[in-house]
Design a protein around this motif. Structure first.
Motif, PDB file in Angstrom:
ATOM      1  N   SER A   2       0.736  -0.954   0.183  1.00 32.26           N
ATOM      2  CA  SER A   2      -0.120   0.009   0.112  1.00 32.26           C
ATOM      3  C   SER A   2       0.834   1.229  -0.132  1.00 32.26           C
ATOM      4  O   SER A   2       1.821   1.102   0.572  1.00 32.26           O
ATOM      5  N   SER A   5      -0.482   8.226   1.167  1.00 30.67           N
ATOM      6  CA  SER A   5      -0.293   9.604   0.541  1.00 30.67           C
ATOM      7  C   SER A   5       0.420  10.603   1.384  1.00 30.67           C
ATOM      8  O   SER A   5       0.726  10.226   2.596  1.00 30.67           O
ATOM      9  N   LEU A 134      -0.583   0.040   7.220  1.00 23.29           N
ATOM     10  CA  LEU A 134      -1.619   0.640   6.112  1.00 23.29           C
ATOM     11  C   LEU A 134      -2.184  -0.537   5.577  1.00 23.29           C
ATOM     12  O   LEU A 134      -3.711  -0.725   5.632  1.00 23.29           O
ATOM     13  N   LYS A 138      -6.080  -1.999   6.144  1.00 23.96           N
ATOM     14  CA  LYS A 138      -7.134  -1.877   5.021  1.00 23.96           C
ATOM     15  C   LYS A 138      -7.598  -3.263   5.081  1.00 23.96           C
ATOM     16  O   LYS A 138      -8.969  -3.522   4.535  1.00 23.96           O
ATOM     17  N   ALA A 143     -12.979  -1.547   2.339  1.00 28.81           N
ATOM     18  CA  ALA A 143     -13.233  -0.471   1.477  1.00 28.81           C
ATOM     19  C   ALA A 143     -13.280   0.917   2.177  1.00 28.81           C
ATOM     20  O   ALA A 143     -12.850   1.927   1.788  1.00 28.81           O
ATOM     21  N   ASP A 146     -10.801   3.858   3.112  1.00 33.96           N
ATOM     22  CA  ASP A 146     -10.142   4.937   2.582  1.00 33.96           C
ATOM     23  C   ASP A 146     -11.269   6.262   2.492  1.00 33.96           C
ATOM     24  O   ASP A 146     -10.802   7.568   2.187  1.00 33.96           O
ATOM     25  N   LYS A 147     -12.406   6.034   3.113  1.00 37.51           N
ATOM     26  CA  LYS A 147     -13.365   7.082   3.130  1.00 37.51           C
ATOM     27  C   LYS A 147     -13.287   7.837   4.431  1.00 37.51           C
ATOM     28  O   LYS A 147     -13.878   8.827   4.932  1.00 37.51           O
ATOM     29  N   TYR A 148     -12.639   6.976   5.681  1.00 35.45           N
ATOM     30  CA  TYR A 148     -12.540   7.654   6.843  1.00 35.45           C
ATOM     31  C   TYR A 148     -11.737   9.090   6.923  1.00 35.45           C
ATOM     32  O   TYR A 148     -10.748   9.012   6.181  1.00 35.45           O
ATOM     33  N   ILE A 150      -8.745  11.263   7.529  1.00 35.49           N
ATOM     34  CA  ILE A 150      -7.428  11.160   7.327  1.00 35.49           C
ATOM     35  C   ILE A 150      -6.732  10.888   8.860  1.00 35.49           C
ATOM     36  O   ILE A 150      -5.772  10.154   9.051  1.00 35.49           O
ATOM     37  N   GLN A 153      -7.731   7.507   9.972  1.00 38.49           N
ATOM     38  CA  GLN A 153      -6.796   6.651   9.146  1.00 38.49           C
ATOM     39  C   GLN A 153      -5.424   6.412   9.798  1.00 38.49           C
ATOM     40  O   GLN A 153      -4.690   5.290   9.937  1.00 38.49           O
TER      41      GLN A 153
END
Length: 225
Positions: A2, A5, A134, A138, A143, A146-148, A150, A153
């Motif tokens: 992974s 970002s 990470l 995940k 899935a 990725d919407k949590y 930041i 996360q």
């Protein structure tokens, strides 16, 4: 593996601060007796010590209680050269045999070792370990991860980074975030609050626990599905 970002990595860099995970260039014993190096890299778990670019920084060790100093470096006495595999094993074995050193601040234990990792190697190892954490987060949360928010996360990655999995968090923490069982009808904001109240780890500092709890509380301010 992974990819983290830049914004998320910037948050996770706080792990390298003194109030969080220790950033130590030499081998040391952590609070649960594991031989560790860099930013919380568990050598006992990864078993990769012989692949890491340790350098010679000292030729002998300070004696522990009882007088043991391990095996000193008596040949090719050049500071800054690459360590041999035997020299790496000697440092590891000495630390492993004296787990009582885990009672002391790792920042004061350099005298019990002869080798250190360069800064660039520590940074590279840290990024690799974060990527593994990470991927672990995940896998656990799927899935929706990725919407949590930041910060949430980052909190989950931090826990995976430190603990290695979420097995000890399945009573309240994981179900609350996933919205399963008694949490199925709760709004996400309330579930983040519950998670923040149930994220404490005994093997990390109080400051780090508070930091991660605050990251999770930031999720209460965000609208997530």
């Amino acid at each position: 593996m992974s990819i983290i970002s830049p914004k998320l990595f910037q948050l996770l860099e706080t792990l390298k601060k003194p109030t969080s995970e220790n950033n130590i260039p030499y081998m040391y014993v952590d609070t649960v007796g594991k031989v560790t190096v860099g930013v919380g890299h568990n050598l006992d778990a990864h078993k990769d010590m012989l692949t890491l670019p340790f350098m010679v920084k000292r030729f002998s060790r300070y004696p522990v209680k009882g007088g043991d100093t391990g095996i000193a470096i008596n040949t090719n006495k050049i500071l800054g050269r690459a360590a041999t595999q035997d020299e790496i094993k000697n440092d590891y074995n000495f630390i492993k045999q004296h787990k009582g050193l885990g009672k002391y601040n790792p920042e004061n234990l350099s005298k019990y070792t002869t080798l250190e990792l360069p800064v660039a190697a520590i940074d590279s190892l840290f990024k690799k370990d974060l990527s593994i954490a990470l991927a672990m987060a995940k896998r656990e949360f799927g899935a929706p991860f990725d919407k949590y928010p930041i910060t949430c996360q980052a909190a989950l990655i931090d826990i995976a980074f430190n603990v290695g999995n979420f097995s000890s968090f399945r009573g309240t923490f994981v179900p609350a975030i996933k919205g399963t069982g008694v949490y199925s009808k709760m709004p996400m904001s309330e579930r983040w609050k519950i998670a923040s109240q149930n994220c404490r780890r005994g093997q990390v500092s109080a400051d780090r626990n508070r930091h991660v709890a605050q990251w999770l509380m930031e999720g209460t301010k965000a609208v997530t599905s």
